[in-house]
Design a protein around this motif. Sequence first.
Motif: not given
Length: 539
Positions: A47-51, A75-76, A358-359
Motif C-alpha cells: 500500500x506504500x506504493x498506492x498514492x 521504502x515502505x 525500511x524508510x
Amino acid sequence: MITGQTLRDAILSGANNIANQRTRVDELNVFPVPDGDTGTNMSMTIVAARAELEAMPDSCTVAEASKTAASAMLRGARGNSGVITSLLFRGFSKALKDKTEASSADLAAALQQGVEAAYKAVMKPTEGTILTVSRLAAEKAAECTELDVPAMWDATLQAGQAALDDTPNLLPVLKKAGVVDAGGKGWVVALEAMLSALQGEDVVLPENGAVTQTKQSADFSDFNTEDITFSYCTEFIISRENDHDPENLRAFLSELGDSLVLVDDDEIIKVHVHTNDPGKALTEALNYGSFVTVKIENMRLQHTEKVLSEQEVAPKIAKPEKPLGVVSVCAGAGLADVFQNLGVDQIISGGQTMNPSTQDILEAVNKVPAETVFVLPNNKNIIMAAQQVDALTPKTVVVIPSKTVPQGITAMLSFAPEGSVEENTAALTEALDTVDTMQITYAARNSDFDGYDIHEGDYLALCGSQLFGTSQDIRVLLKSLAEKVRDDGKEYITIYYGEDVKEKHAQKAADIFADICPNADVNLLSGGQPVYYYLISAE
C-alpha cells in the motif's frame, strides 16, 4: 501486450486486495502471540506504493509504473514478509526497464527476477513459505509465455494456489495447525487481484477506505513538522467481542494523543487518533475485541515526502562528526533509556506489533552524525528491512542481526566507539550468543502448538524463539523459567517489566528468580514494552 496503465492498475488492485484481506492473512500466523502480523506487514508494504501509483498518468509506461511501485515498496517495507513482497515487485522494475509495453514473456521474466532477489535476500530460505509459492508461480509463468497476458497470469495464479495448498506438506508446523503459509497466502491474494485487473475488473477498497482525489492540493512547504505534536495517524476497527465499555477506551486514548474520534455500535468500534505510541493504542484496543482493519501513517514522514516531491530536494543527511554511530529499535521508554545510556544515537520506536519500515530505519540512520552506522533491529522480523538501508544512503550501514532486545543490549556493552568497523562488527555479533532471552506474553487465540493446548488469554513463556510453556498462572511460568536459568548456571539476570505490569508485581517476579537462583545477580528494570509482560535476559 499490456500498457503501463494496465500494469499500474493491476498493482493497485493487488494492494487493495491485500489491504482488504490482511486480517485473514494475519490469522494464518501459526504462533498464537498477539504480534502475528504477516498480512499487515505485506499490506503496509504494498500500500506504500498506492498514492504514487494513483498519481501517475494513464500514459505512463510499464517501466515507469514498475519503477514507481518498486521504489515506494522498498521504502515502505515492513517485516520479513513485507521485504520479500517488495523484492518480488523489484523484479518488475529490473525486467521492464526501458519498456513501454510488456508481453507475457516480459512479465514472466519480471516474476522470475523478483523470486531470485527474494531468495538471495534470505540467508536460509525455508520451503513451504512465500518463497516456494512465488517460485513455483514464476516457473509456471515461464512455461506459458506463448499465451496472452491474462491467460498466462491465470496459469501463474493456479500454480501459486497449488503451491500454497501444498505448504502444509512442506512445513509440519503448518499441517499441525491446519493452516497454509500466511506469506504465501498474501502473495496469492495479490496475484488474484492483479488477474482481475488484467481482465478489466479492478479490485477496490471498501467505500470507507477510499481515498478522495482532488485537482487542487495544499501547499505544505511552509508547514514545519515540529508543529505535529503526535506523529502517527492511527486508525482501526475492532469487532465487538465482549461487554467492555468503549468509553474506557476513549478515556485511555484521549490521554495518549489527540484528534480522537471513536464511534461504536453493537458490532464494531472504529477509532481514529493521532499518537506517538500506536503500539500502546493497539495493545489496549485488543481488550475490546479483534482487529478488522488497522492503518498507521507517519504524518511527519508524509509531510516530508510531500515537500520533497514538490521542491525536489534531497533528504537531509547529518554530516559525519565521528567514525561510528548506532541506531537501535525498541518499544518502551525504559528500554530506550537503557540503549541511550549505552551510547545509542537514535532510537526507533517499534518492535512487536509495529515493525518499522525500511524508510523509518533510513531516516534514523541519516540523522546519526557518523560515517558508519550500526543498526540493532532487536527483532528477527526487522532484520531484512534494516538490511535494505545500506543501498539507500551514502553512509555505511552495518546490521548486527540481533533478534531480541536483550541481545541488542548485550551487544552494546561490547561497542567500542574508538574501535574499527571490523572489530566492532565482530565483537557485537559474537556478543549475541552470550545471552539467553526469555519472554512472557499472552495467547491471542486458541491454538494447538508444539504439543501445547493453548487457550486465548493464557500466559505464554518463550525461550528464544521457542514456546517454553503455557499457564493461566503467570507465577508458574516465572518459576519454570527461573529453574531453567538456575540449571543453566547463569550468573546475571535482568528482568524488564512491561507497561501493563505494576512495579509491586514485577518485584515479586524478581523475588522468584532471586529465591530460585541464589548464586545469580538479579536486576529489575522498567522496560515499558507493550504486549510482553516480561523480557528476561540471562547471561
